[in-house]
Design an enzyme around this catalytic site. Sequence first.
Site, PDB file in Angstrom:
ATOM      1  N   LYS A  83       0.548 -19.687 -52.242  1.00  0.00           N
ATOM      2  CA  LYS A  83      -0.360 -19.680 -51.289  1.00  0.00           C
ATOM      3  C   LYS A  83      -0.718 -18.649 -50.732  1.00  0.00           C
ATOM      4  O   LYS A  83       0.164 -17.729 -50.320  1.00  0.00           O
ATOM      5  CB  LYS A  83       0.168 -20.765 -50.024  1.00  0.00           C
ATOM      6  CG  LYS A  83      -0.774 -21.608 -49.414  1.00  0.00           C
ATOM      7  CD  LYS A  83      -0.074 -22.432 -48.484  1.00  0.00           C
ATOM      8  CE  LYS A  83      -0.907 -22.992 -47.419  1.00  0.00           C
ATOM      9  NZ  LYS A  83      -0.135 -23.920 -46.458  1.00  0.00           N
TER      10      LYS A  83
HETATM   11  C1  E4P Z   1      -2.010 -26.291 -44.787  1.00  0.00           C
HETATM   12  O1  E4P Z   1      -1.385 -26.205 -45.810  1.00  0.00           O
HETATM   13  C2  E4P Z   1      -1.613 -25.976 -43.447  1.00  0.00           C
HETATM   14  O2  E4P Z   1      -0.132 -25.765 -43.517  1.00  0.00           O
HETATM   15  C3  E4P Z   1      -1.785 -27.137 -42.307  1.00  0.00           C
HETATM   16  O3  E4P Z   1      -2.401 -27.965 -42.729  1.00  0.00           O
HETATM   17  C4  E4P Z   1      -1.939 -26.422 -41.130  1.00  0.00           C
HETATM   18  O4  E4P Z   1      -2.024 -27.318 -40.274  1.00  0.00           O
HETATM   19  P1  E4P Z   1      -2.030 -27.279 -38.512  1.00  0.00           P
HETATM   20  O5  E4P Z   1      -3.490 -26.888 -38.174  1.00  0.00           O
HETATM   21  O6  E4P Z   1      -1.609 -28.502 -37.885  1.00  0.00           O
HETATM   22  O7  E4P Z   1      -1.163 -26.184 -38.233  1.00  0.00           O
END
Ligand code: E4P
Length: 219
Positions: A83
């Site tokens: 990522k």
């Molecule tokens: C996606 O890969 C992120 O880890 C995640 O969905 C972020 O979500 P949040 O806004 O609840 O922290």
Amino acid sequence: MKFFVDTAEIKEIEALAATGLLDGVTTNPSLVAKSGRKFMDVLKDICAVVKGPVSAEVTATDHKAMLAEGRKLAKVADNITVKVPLTPDGLKTCKVLSSEGTMVNVTLCFSAAQAILAAKAGASFISPFVGRLDDVGSDGMALIADICTIYRQYESFKTEVLVASIRGPMHVVAAAKLGAHVSTMPPSVLWQMFKHPLTENGLAAFLADWKKTGQSILD
Ligand code: E4P
């Protein structure tokens, strides 16, 4: 639509994997910090349970270091998806890793323009954050609609739309209506998707009536 779970908690992942409905996992540095565990240990544990894509985020911000981190993470297991953040260095890293055959998830996407860049960089997944957009008074799902529409115009765009920052089951339903490829959600949201009071009440009534018959299917 594929379902990913957004957590670094192995027990939660195991419980959801047991339903047979889990296709992958996403983690991020905040979720790893919350787990209180070593990142590499967490990744190995998750990859032992889930065979689909498991996102592991780099924490460097310059291309050279991101690439080194990405290559190290990719060695943990074949299903690791590196990522990277949606920055020029992140997309440069995405292009190299993708050309080496590593799946890349481009994260922290908040605009359609950014999503076009990620597709051109060869990302396997683009992660638009719907909940965080809703939180600031924007329309997260409108962004998903735009990205899905744009990606459909170009056969060369192979990037899957991974709807992230999901806050509840209705985000998943809205994303599915738009044809988004993946929803990643907190474990609680996936469990909520099973629930409906009419299902629970209906089942209780059926079981109460069945008990009156004194029968057992397995006898
Ligand atoms: C996606 O890969 C992120 O880890 C995640 O969905 C972020 O979500 P949040 O806004 O609840 O922290």
